[in-house]
Design an enzyme around this catalytic site. Structure first.
Site, PDB file in Angstrom:
ATOM      1  N   ASP A 134       0.883  -1.162   0.000  1.00 17.51           N
ATOM      2  CA  ASP A 134       0.000   0.000   0.000  1.00 17.51           C
ATOM      3  C   ASP A 134       0.924   1.216   0.000  1.00 17.51           C
ATOM      4  O   ASP A 134       1.819   1.307   0.849  1.00 17.51           O
ATOM      5  CB  ASP A 134      -0.884  -0.032   1.257  1.00 17.51           C
ATOM      6  CG  ASP A 134      -1.844   1.145   1.362  1.00 17.51           C
ATOM      7  OD1 ASP A 134      -1.519   2.249   0.875  1.00 17.51           O
ATOM      8  OD2 ASP A 134      -2.926   0.977   1.949  1.00 17.51           O
ATOM      9  N   CYS A 137       1.352   3.155   3.303  1.00 19.04           N
ATOM     10  CA  CYS A 137       1.750   2.382   4.471  1.00 19.04           C
ATOM     11  C   CYS A 137       3.199   2.701   4.832  1.00 19.04           C
ATOM     12  O   CYS A 137       4.104   2.549   4.004  1.00 19.04           O
ATOM     13  CB  CYS A 137       1.573   0.894   4.159  1.00 19.04           C
ATOM     14  SG  CYS A 137       2.565  -0.238   5.131  1.00 19.04           S
ATOM     15  N   CYS A 140       5.549  -0.223   4.585  1.00 18.10           N
ATOM     16  CA  CYS A 140       5.744  -0.571   3.171  1.00 18.10           C
ATOM     17  C   CYS A 140       6.815   0.335   2.566  1.00 18.10           C
ATOM     18  O   CYS A 140       7.654  -0.116   1.767  1.00 18.10           O
ATOM     19  CB  CYS A 140       4.444  -0.417   2.390  1.00 18.10           C
ATOM     20  SG  CYS A 140       3.129  -1.546   2.881  1.00 18.10           S
ATOM     21  N   ARG A 164      -5.251  -0.741   1.585  1.00 16.54           N
ATOM     22  CA  ARG A 164      -5.953  -1.144   2.796  1.00 16.54           C
ATOM     23  C   ARG A 164      -7.290  -0.440   2.980  1.00 16.54           C
ATOM     24  O   ARG A 164      -8.203  -0.980   3.608  1.00 16.54           O
ATOM     25  CB  ARG A 164      -5.059  -0.888   4.012  1.00 16.54           C
ATOM     26  CG  ARG A 164      -3.786  -1.717   4.038  1.00 16.54           C
ATOM     27  CD  ARG A 164      -2.834  -1.225   5.110  1.00 16.54           C
ATOM     28  NE  ARG A 164      -2.472   0.176   4.907  1.00 16.54           N
ATOM     29  CZ  ARG A 164      -1.826   0.918   5.788  1.00 16.54           C
ATOM     30  NH1 ARG A 164      -1.480   0.394   6.962  1.00 16.54           N
ATOM     31  NH2 ARG A 164      -1.531   2.178   5.528  1.00 16.54           N
TER      32      ARG A 164
END
Length: 248
Positions: A134, A137, A140, A164
């Protein structure tokens, strides 16, 4: 849909399902079990039934739910992990089955639908990982910063989208843009760095990847899938992740 499976996953339950013949045909067994589970809750639906490694016990996969173990007499049911003991070793058969299912689902993904960061020549590809990501994120982004370490070790990183906030969200539109432009990797780098990228739309695999991820049990990002179907949830530093990947 309201999730009602947590008690089944957390506890090993034994309950009477009614007397049945000891030996049953698979289709008949499926119908009997599904009818009884639906009597408990109408949303229960049997996806598949196969014999387990435990004699007289079947693996019963519930659609969007847990893997159950039901005795062929249909008098007993158990939920949770099934382990096989062999001398001094122990094998989690439930995890093994889940990995096999994820590996089969991954075979549905076209290579052209992933966004790939490859090792640079002369480094050869030693392993592939598939990362559900994502762009909004934080962890991430942290993992993305370590892609050079992964590719230098011979690991090809294949990105799959998992916004998400769901389909149609701002995160969805941003990550879909990376699949709708000519230079996908450069756009992904910008998105991961929090840089402005003009949102564009096109036919893209993001929604399909998002739904596939949910089938695999992905519920957060990053989620790393190894080639054998092993799922590593959450962020792991490259120095820890590399040996986990290359020993597989």
């Amino acid at each position: 849909m309201i999730r009602v499976f947590a008690p089944f996953v957390l506890l090993c339950l034994l309950f009477s399902l009614g007397a049945q013949a000891t030996k049953v045909e698979n289709a008949q067994f499926k119908n009997q079990i599904e009818a009884k589970l639906k009597a408990i809750n109408p949303i229960f639906q049997v996806e598949s039934i196969i014999p387990s490694e435990m004699p007289e016990v079947y693996e019963v996969q519930i659609v969007d739910g847990p893997l159950l173990y039901i005795h062929e007499s249909t008098d007993y049911m158990m939920a949770g992990n099934l382990f096989k003991l062999s001398g001094a070793s122990i094998e989690n058969l439930t995890d093994k089955r889940a990995a096999e299912k994820r590996k089969a689902l991954m075979s549905e993904v076209k290579a052209s639908d992933t966004l790939v960061f490859m090792p640079k020549p002369p480094q050869k590809v030693k392993a592939n990982i598939y990362v559900y990501t994502d762009v909004d994120c934080g962890y991430c982004r942290k993992l993305h910063e370590e892609i050079p370490e992964l590719t230098e070790a011979g690991i090809a990183v294949h990105y799959l989208a998992f916004p998400r906030a769901g389909v149609g969200s701002s995160s969805y539109k941003k990550i879909a843009t990376a699949w709708c432009v000519k230079n996908r990797n450069e756009t992904m780098n910008k998105l991961k760095n929090g840089e402005f990228v003009k949102v564009v739309s096109c036919d893209n695999p993001v929604e399909a990847q998002y739904e596939l991820g949910k089938k695999m049990g992905v519920n957060g990002t990053p989620a790393i899938l190894l080639e054998d179907g092993t799922l590593i949830p959450g962020y792991r530093p490259a120095e820890n992740l590399i040996p986990m990947i290359l020993k597989k």
